[in-house]
Design a protein around this motif. Structure first.
Motif, mmCIF file in Angstrom:
data_model
loop_
_atom_site.group_PDB
_atom_site.id
_atom_site.type_symbol
_atom_site.label_atom_id
_atom_site.label_comp_id
_atom_site.label_asym_id
_atom_site.label_seq_id
_atom_site.Cartn_x
_atom_site.Cartn_y
_atom_site.Cartn_z
ATOM 1 N N GLU A 19 71.056 49.829 -114.540
ATOM 2 C CA GLU A 19 71.700 49.257 -113.352
ATOM 3 C C GLU A 19 71.024 49.689 -112.048
ATOM 4 O O GLU A 19 71.686 50.051 -111.069
ATOM 5 C CB GLU A 19 73.182 49.654 -113.332
ATOM 6 C CG GLU A 19 73.987 49.152 -114.520
ATOM 7 C CD GLU A 19 74.206 47.635 -114.465
ATOM 8 O OE1 GLU A 19 74.572 47.128 -113.397
ATOM 9 O OE2 GLU A 19 74.002 46.979 -115.495
ATOM 10 N N VAL A 20 69.716 49.632 -112.021
ATOM 11 C CA VAL A 20 68.960 50.122 -110.870
ATOM 12 C C VAL A 20 68.826 49.038 -109.805
ATOM 13 O O VAL A 20 68.394 47.919 -110.079
ATOM 14 C CB VAL A 20 67.560 50.624 -111.304
ATOM 15 C CG1 VAL A 20 66.638 50.777 -110.094
ATOM 16 C CG2 VAL A 20 67.690 51.955 -112.041
ATOM 17 N N SER A 21 69.203 49.397 -108.592
ATOM 18 C CA SER A 21 69.019 48.529 -107.419
ATOM 19 C C SER A 21 68.228 49.291 -106.360
ATOM 20 O O SER A 21 68.281 50.519 -106.281
ATOM 21 C CB SER A 21 70.372 48.106 -106.824
ATOM 22 O OG SER A 21 71.108 47.326 -107.748
ATOM 23 N N LYS A 22 67.472 48.546 -105.562
ATOM 24 C CA LYS A 22 66.737 49.153 -104.450
ATOM 25 C C LYS A 22 66.818 48.222 -103.252
ATOM 26 O O LYS A 22 66.460 47.044 -103.337
ATOM 27 C CB LYS A 22 65.275 49.380 -104.827
ATOM 28 C CG LYS A 22 64.455 50.026 -103.708
ATOM 29 C CD LYS A 22 64.899 51.463 -103.431
ATOM 30 C CE LYS A 22 64.051 52.112 -102.343
ATOM 31 N NZ LYS A 22 64.470 53.511 -102.085
ATOM 32 N N GLU A 32 66.583 43.186 -100.671
ATOM 33 C CA GLU A 32 66.946 43.675 -101.998
ATOM 34 C C GLU A 32 65.747 43.538 -102.931
ATOM 35 O O GLU A 32 65.483 42.466 -103.465
ATOM 36 C CB GLU A 32 68.145 42.904 -102.542
ATOM 37 C CG GLU A 32 69.423 43.175 -101.768
ATOM 38 C CD GLU A 32 70.661 42.891 -102.612
ATOM 39 O OE1 GLU A 32 70.808 43.498 -103.688
ATOM 40 O OE2 GLU A 32 71.453 42.052 -102.178
ATOM 41 N N ARG A 36 70.270 45.506 -109.818
ATOM 42 C CA ARG A 36 70.952 45.917 -111.058
ATOM 43 C C ARG A 36 70.086 45.669 -112.302
ATOM 44 O O ARG A 36 70.485 45.005 -113.256
ATOM 45 C CB ARG A 36 72.293 45.186 -111.181
ATOM 46 C CG ARG A 36 73.237 45.492 -110.025
ATOM 47 C CD ARG A 36 74.518 44.681 -110.108
ATOM 48 N NE ARG A 36 75.321 45.102 -111.264
ATOM 49 C CZ ARG A 36 76.178 46.126 -111.257
ATOM 50 N NH1 ARG A 36 76.331 46.849 -110.172
ATOM 51 N NH2 ARG A 36 76.875 46.419 -112.330
ATOM 52 N N THR A 71 68.350 52.896 -104.760
ATOM 53 C CA THR A 71 69.544 52.932 -103.922
ATOM 54 C C THR A 71 70.775 53.156 -104.787
ATOM 55 O O THR A 71 71.697 53.892 -104.411
ATOM 56 C CB THR A 71 69.677 51.597 -103.152
ATOM 57 O OG1 THR A 71 68.467 51.339 -102.439
ATOM 58 C CG2 THR A 71 70.836 51.659 -102.173
ATOM 59 N N GLU A 72 70.770 52.528 -105.954
ATOM 60 C CA GLU A 72 71.850 52.694 -106.931
ATOM 61 C C GLU A 72 71.226 52.669 -108.314
ATOM 62 O O GLU A 72 70.131 52.162 -108.524
ATOM 63 C CB GLU A 72 72.874 51.561 -106.810
ATOM 64 C CG GLU A 72 73.614 51.510 -105.491
ATOM 65 C CD GLU A 72 74.388 50.206 -105.328
ATOM 66 O OE1 GLU A 72 74.276 49.327 -106.201
ATOM 67 O OE2 GLU A 72 75.082 50.062 -104.306
ATOM 68 N N GLY A 73 71.973 53.220 -109.286
ATOM 69 C CA GLY A 73 71.520 53.186 -110.670
ATOM 70 C C GLY A 73 70.856 54.486 -111.100
ATOM 71 O O GLY A 73 70.688 55.415 -110.307
ATOM 72 N N ARG A 74 70.472 54.525 -112.363
ATOM 73 C CA ARG A 74 69.966 55.771 -112.961
ATOM 74 C C ARG A 74 68.771 55.495 -113.857
ATOM 75 O O ARG A 74 68.672 54.430 -114.479
ATOM 76 C CB ARG A 74 71.082 56.434 -113.775
ATOM 77 C CG ARG A 74 72.350 56.663 -112.981
ATOM 78 C CD ARG A 74 73.554 56.922 -113.873
ATOM 79 N NE ARG A 74 73.632 58.307 -114.296
ATOM 80 C CZ ARG A 74 74.521 58.767 -115.188
ATOM 81 N NH1 ARG A 74 75.387 57.924 -115.745
ATOM 82 N NH2 ARG A 74 74.535 60.031 -115.521
ATOM 83 N N THR A 83 66.745 60.460 -111.999
ATOM 84 C CA THR A 83 67.288 60.157 -110.675
ATOM 85 C C THR A 83 68.182 61.275 -110.141
ATOM 86 O O THR A 83 68.573 61.243 -108.975
ATOM 87 C CB THR A 83 68.059 58.827 -110.705
ATOM 88 O OG1 THR A 83 68.757 58.693 -111.967
ATOM 89 C CG2 THR A 83 67.112 57.654 -110.588
#
Length: 244
Positions: A19-22, A32, A36, A71-74, A83
């Motif tokens: 679920e990685v976002s940047k 973006e 995700r 920004t989000e996710g692992r 992360t």
């Protein structure tokens, strides 16, 4: 996670992207780069990340390699969350576990091919001899030459030797043929395939060249920061058979 995005099996997973976002904020505009993204990568497989410029593939590769943070996710490497690592732990991860190959070779012009590779072997925990790494990429007869005395393809092969000399578990290749002509590009891809086969290094190659996808175990298609499709090649094509 869709089964098509996973590799051959849970026990074989080296790297997990979850679920990685940047997002990048540029003035009043938010870009973006990744949305995700989730995928598993197995030990010893060769994966091509395929997409046009701006699809997010380089951003994903940089996050996997510990050069950037999401920004989000692992991100998990052998079950350990990269992360959540400290800067010191990330440095060790990059130094011991990751080999980078970029479009431009980043060799030091005042050092010979051998000395460029030795820069890595001197700081790695369990390196192969620099001479062995250069033999692996078929440059045993060029190890005492300086970059200016080498062709573009030979310089890229030195860069690959430098990347694999530390015996990394992950080899990350960002447009490795982008600065090369057709025939030279195929020779470099053959070296990458050879490293993957002989060392069992999990290898990720990002490219916009659709034809290169045929040499992979799996192809991950990216567009607008998302994985749009994952396909497994029933038959891997040798780099010498590729055409574009």
């Amino acid at each position: 996670m869709d089964d098509s995005q996973a590799g051959n099996g849970m026990d074989n997973v080296v790297l997990r992207v979850s679920e990685v976002s940047k997002r990048y904020i540029m003035g009043e505009v938010t870009v973006e780069a990744l949305r995700r993204v989730s995928a598993d990568f197995d030990a010893g497989e060769l994966v091509v990340l395929l997409g046009t410029s701006g699809s997010g593939k380089s951003t994903l590769l940089n996050i996997i390699g510990g050069l950037d943070v999401p920004t989000e996710g692992r991100i998990f490497f052998h079950g350990r969350e990269i992360t959540a690592a400290t800067e010191q732990e990330l440095t060790a991860y990059r130094r011991e576990s990751i080999g980078f190959v970029f479009q431009f070779y980043n060799l030091i012009s005042s050092l010979t091919a051998l000395e460029n590779v030795q820069m890595v072997t001197e700081i790695s925990g369990n390196p192969m001899p620099a001479e062995e790494a250069l033999r692996l990429v078929d440059l045993a007869d060029r190890m005492h030459h300086f970059p200016a005395q080498l062709s573009g393809g030979q310089q890229q092969r030195v860069a690959i030797a430098r990347a694999v000399a530390k015996r990394p578990e992950l080899l990350l290749c960002d447009e490795p043929t982008g600065a090369l002509d057709y025939e030279t590009g195929k020779l470099v891809l053959d070296v990458i395939r050879k490293v993957n086969d002989e060392l069992g290094t999990t290898t990720l190659v990002i490219t916009h060249n659709v034809s290169i996808a045929a040499m992979a175990d799996r192809v991950v298609h990216m567009r607008s920061g998302e994985i749009t499709e994952v396909e497994r090649n029933v038959r891997k094509v040798a780099p010498s058979e590729l055409s574009w």
